[in-house]
Write a protein that holds these residues in place. Structure first.
Motif, mmCIF file in Angstrom:
data_model
loop_
_atom_site.group_PDB
_atom_site.id
_atom_site.type_symbol
_atom_site.label_atom_id
_atom_site.label_comp_id
_atom_site.label_asym_id
_atom_site.label_seq_id
_atom_site.Cartn_x
_atom_site.Cartn_y
_atom_site.Cartn_z
ATOM 1 N N LYS A 70 0.834 -1.219 0.000
ATOM 2 C CA LYS A 70 0.000 0.000 0.000
ATOM 3 C C LYS A 70 0.863 1.261 0.000
ATOM 4 C CE LYS A 70 -4.237 -1.618 2.231
ATOM 5 N NZ LYS A 70 -4.991 -1.599 3.495
ATOM 6 N N LEU A 71 1.938 1.223 0.790
ATOM 7 C CA LEU A 71 2.822 2.405 0.872
ATOM 8 C C LEU A 71 3.487 2.691 -0.468
ATOM 9 C CD1 LEU A 71 4.892 2.434 4.138
ATOM 10 C CD2 LEU A 71 3.979 4.394 2.918
ATOM 11 N N LEU A 72 3.965 1.628 -1.097
ATOM 12 C CA LEU A 72 4.629 1.809 -2.393
ATOM 13 C C LEU A 72 3.636 2.296 -3.437
ATOM 14 C CD1 LEU A 72 6.897 -1.166 -1.765
ATOM 15 C CD2 LEU A 72 7.767 0.873 -2.897
ATOM 16 N N GLU A 73 2.403 1.842 -3.334
ATOM 17 C CA GLU A 73 1.375 2.335 -4.268
ATOM 18 C C GLU A 73 1.144 3.827 -4.061
ATOM 19 O OE1 GLU A 73 -1.265 -1.762 -4.810
ATOM 20 O OE2 GLU A 73 -1.914 -0.247 -3.371
ATOM 21 N N ARG A 74 1.159 4.234 -2.803
ATOM 22 C CA ARG A 74 0.804 5.608 -2.466
ATOM 23 C C ARG A 74 1.949 6.616 -2.683
ATOM 24 N NH1 ARG A 74 1.285 8.597 1.685
ATOM 25 N NH2 ARG A 74 2.023 7.112 3.224
ATOM 26 N N CYS A 75 3.175 6.197 -2.426
ATOM 27 C CA CYS A 75 4.296 7.163 -2.454
ATOM 28 C C CYS A 75 4.785 7.438 -3.871
ATOM 29 C CB CYS A 75 5.450 6.650 -1.603
ATOM 30 S SG CYS A 75 5.096 6.809 0.130
ATOM 31 N N PRO A 76 4.997 8.709 -4.202
ATOM 32 C CA PRO A 76 5.359 9.067 -5.581
ATOM 33 C C PRO A 76 6.829 8.846 -5.927
ATOM 34 C CG PRO A 76 5.199 11.041 -4.225
ATOM 35 C CD PRO A 76 4.802 9.896 -3.337
ATOM 36 N N VAL A 77 7.692 8.795 -4.891
ATOM 37 C CA VAL A 77 9.136 8.705 -5.174
ATOM 38 C C VAL A 77 9.715 7.449 -4.514
ATOM 39 C CG1 VAL A 77 11.346 9.924 -5.045
ATOM 40 C CG2 VAL A 77 9.222 11.241 -5.120
ATOM 41 N N TRP A 78 10.417 6.663 -5.313
ATOM 42 C CA TRP A 78 11.077 5.463 -4.786
ATOM 43 C C TRP A 78 12.592 5.633 -4.941
ATOM 44 C CZ3 TRP A 78 8.151 0.952 -7.764
ATOM 45 C CH2 TRP A 78 6.807 0.979 -7.415
ATOM 46 N N LEU A 79 13.301 5.437 -3.862
ATOM 47 C CA LEU A 79 14.768 5.459 -3.914
ATOM 48 C C LEU A 79 15.226 4.019 -3.687
ATOM 49 C CD1 LEU A 79 17.531 6.955 -3.846
ATOM 50 C CD2 LEU A 79 17.201 7.238 -1.397
ATOM 51 N N ALA A 80 15.677 3.378 -4.772
ATOM 52 C CA ALA A 80 15.963 1.940 -4.690
ATOM 53 C C ALA A 80 17.466 1.683 -4.677
ATOM 54 C CB ALA A 80 15.315 1.229 -5.872
ATOM 55 N N GLY A 129 24.530 -2.369 -12.205
ATOM 56 C CA GLY A 129 23.560 -3.446 -11.972
ATOM 57 C C GLY A 129 22.159 -2.907 -11.744
ATOM 58 N N GLU A 130 21.269 -3.832 -11.386
ATOM 59 C CA GLU A 130 19.881 -3.442 -11.128
ATOM 60 C C GLU A 130 19.599 -3.539 -9.642
ATOM 61 O OE1 GLU A 130 17.461 -5.880 -13.595
ATOM 62 O OE2 GLU A 130 18.145 -4.856 -15.419
ATOM 63 N N SER A 131 18.501 -2.940 -9.227
ATOM 64 C CA SER A 131 18.115 -3.016 -7.822
ATOM 65 C C SER A 131 17.213 -4.228 -7.620
ATOM 66 C CB SER A 131 17.366 -1.740 -7.422
ATOM 67 O OG SER A 131 16.706 -1.955 -6.189
ATOM 68 N N THR A 132 17.684 -5.171 -6.786
ATOM 69 C CA THR A 132 16.870 -6.359 -6.511
ATOM 70 C C THR A 132 15.587 -5.960 -5.796
ATOM 71 O OG1 THR A 132 18.917 -7.557 -6.199
ATOM 72 C CG2 THR A 132 16.933 -8.667 -5.490
ATOM 73 N N ALA A 133 15.719 -5.033 -4.843
ATOM 74 C CA ALA A 133 14.527 -4.605 -4.092
ATOM 75 C C ALA A 133 13.482 -4.040 -5.058
ATOM 76 C CB ALA A 133 14.920 -3.554 -3.051
ATOM 77 N N LEU A 134 13.958 -3.265 -6.038
ATOM 78 C CA LEU A 134 13.026 -2.675 -7.001
ATOM 79 C C LEU A 134 12.349 -3.764 -7.837
ATOM 80 C CD1 LEU A 134 11.838 -0.165 -8.381
ATOM 81 C CD2 LEU A 134 13.833 -0.122 -9.874
ATOM 82 N N SER A 135 13.124 -4.758 -8.249
ATOM 83 C CA SER A 135 12.515 -5.803 -9.088
ATOM 84 C C SER A 135 11.479 -6.596 -8.288
ATOM 85 C CB SER A 135 13.574 -6.712 -9.711
ATOM 86 O OG SER A 135 14.246 -7.401 -8.706
ATOM 87 N N ILE A 136 11.686 -6.744 -6.983
ATOM 88 C CA ILE A 136 10.680 -7.426 -6.147
ATOM 89 C C ILE A 136 9.396 -6.585 -6.134
ATOM 90 C CG2 ILE A 136 10.100 -8.207 -3.798
ATOM 91 C CD1 ILE A 136 13.142 -8.700 -3.387
ATOM 92 N N VAL A 137 9.571 -5.288 -5.877
ATOM 93 C CA VAL A 137 8.416 -4.379 -5.800
ATOM 94 C C VAL A 137 7.634 -4.381 -7.107
ATOM 95 C CG1 VAL A 137 7.749 -1.956 -5.631
ATOM 96 C CG2 VAL A 137 9.480 -2.872 -4.082
ATOM 97 N N GLU A 138 8.383 -4.334 -8.220
ATOM 98 C CA GLU A 138 7.711 -4.238 -9.523
ATOM 99 C C GLU A 138 6.912 -5.494 -9.867
ATOM 100 O OE1 GLU A 138 11.082 -2.880 -11.854
ATOM 101 O OE2 GLU A 138 10.167 -0.882 -12.027
ATOM 102 N N GLY A 139 7.155 -6.572 -9.105
ATOM 103 C CA GLY A 139 6.338 -7.775 -9.281
ATOM 104 C C GLY A 139 4.940 -7.603 -8.724
ATOM 105 N N VAL A 140 4.711 -6.532 -7.976
ATOM 106 C CA VAL A 140 3.415 -6.328 -7.315
ATOM 107 C C VAL A 140 2.812 -4.953 -7.611
ATOM 108 C CG1 VAL A 140 2.215 -6.283 -5.082
ATOM 109 C CG2 VAL A 140 4.140 -7.809 -5.395
ATOM 110 N N VAL A 141 3.663 -3.930 -7.565
ATOM 111 C CA VAL A 141 3.152 -2.557 -7.668
ATOM 112 C C VAL A 141 3.570 -1.938 -9.011
ATOM 113 C CG1 VAL A 141 3.104 -0.279 -6.567
ATOM 114 C CG2 VAL A 141 3.447 -2.317 -5.164
#
Ligand SMILES: C[S@@+](CC[C@H](N)C(=O)[O-])C[C@H]1O[C@@H](n2cnc3c(N)ncnc32)[C@H](O)[C@@H]1O
Length: 241
Positions: free
Chosen positions: A24-34, A41-53
């Motif tokens: 819910k927080l990731l859906e609501r917040c406009p800025v993500w710092l990953a 390389g890529e951000s693993t945390a970001l790729s996890i998030v993008e699987g849902v949001v």
């Protein structure tokens, strides 16, 4: 400062292990710092998030944090400190603008996460800052689940430690506790296997690579991993009872 900073645990890899609160927080917040551990390389945390949001309408900054040893109580490496300061400066600008910023982090933020270094740096820069930590499913729990075993029961004593400590200290820990979770094992597996052999603990150890991810691998004969590169997302659990 009008905006708020959130450090959000996004779990060990399976997007379904993200909490409802994190989602819910990731859906609501406009800025993500990953965070990412490799410059290109890529951000693993970001790729996890993008699987849902969905991320299409977000401002996303992937920021490089060098993976270097940090000794508590000692001044960090200059490059590392610089990365924290740069990230914190970016967050402060956004918060001043009234925007909330989310820092998604692998597993749980309370366990070896860069998120807390950014929090500390932020507090030094702007003591009036609003921030909140959202817990997540740690890779420790996910690795135990993958191995279908508990971490501790009854009067078991559990310890979590980076495997990068020198052998003398690890030996003492392995002899003292009932369950020992060795994190950051990927570069030192040969040394860890040698130590477990010496202490006759090989049959008590399990190596879990990429727990909860599609490529998850659980090895009970952990010497099998010698001669191949184990993934950074690897944890060894030694459970004596
Ligand atoms: C910097 S720590 C981050 C831990 C994270 N905050 C957590 O709660 O799991 C990185 C270490 O966590 C472990 N790890 C992270 N993800 C993992 C996974 N999916 N499976 C097994 N171990 C993992 C590895 O030992 C890795 O070296």
């Amino acid at each position: 400062m009008k905006g708020k900073f959130y450090v959000v645990g996004v779990g060990p890899g399976d997007p379904e292990l993200m909490t409802l609160k994190a989602t819910k927080l990731l859906e609501r917040c406009p800025v993500w710092l990953a965070p990412k551990g490799k410059k290109d390389g890529e951000s693993t945390a970001l790729s996890i998030v993008e699987g849902v949001v969905p991320s299409a309408n977000k401002e996303i900054i992937t920021h490089y944090f060098p993976m270097k040893k940090i000794h508590m109580g000692r001044k960090p490496d200059a490059e590392v400190e610089q990365a924290w300061k740069k990230a914190a400066g970016f967050v402060v600008d956004k918060l001043k603008n009234g925007q909330d910023v989310v820092f998604p982090t692998l597993g749980d933020p309370a366990i070896y996460s860069t998120g807390f270094y950014v929090c500390e740096t932020l507090l030094e820069m702007a003591p009036d800052i609003h921030m909140e930590i959202i817990p997540g499913v740690s890779s420790i729990g996910a690795s135990a689940a993958a191995a279908s075993q508990p971490l501790c029961l009854g009067d078991d004593r559990l310890v979590v430690i980076p495997a990068t400590f020198e052998n003398g200290y690890l030996r003492e820990i392995l002899l003292t506790f009932d369950t020992i979770v060795l994190m950051k094992v990927h570069r030192v597996m040969e040394r860890i296997v040698g130590l477990l052999e010496e202490l006759d603990l090989m049959d008590k150890a399990v190596l879990v690579e990429r727990s909860s991810q599609n490529t998850q691998r659980v090895s009970r004969n952990i010497s099998d991993c010698l001669g191949r590169q184990t993934h950074y997302f690897s944890t060894v659990i030694v459970r004596k009872s």
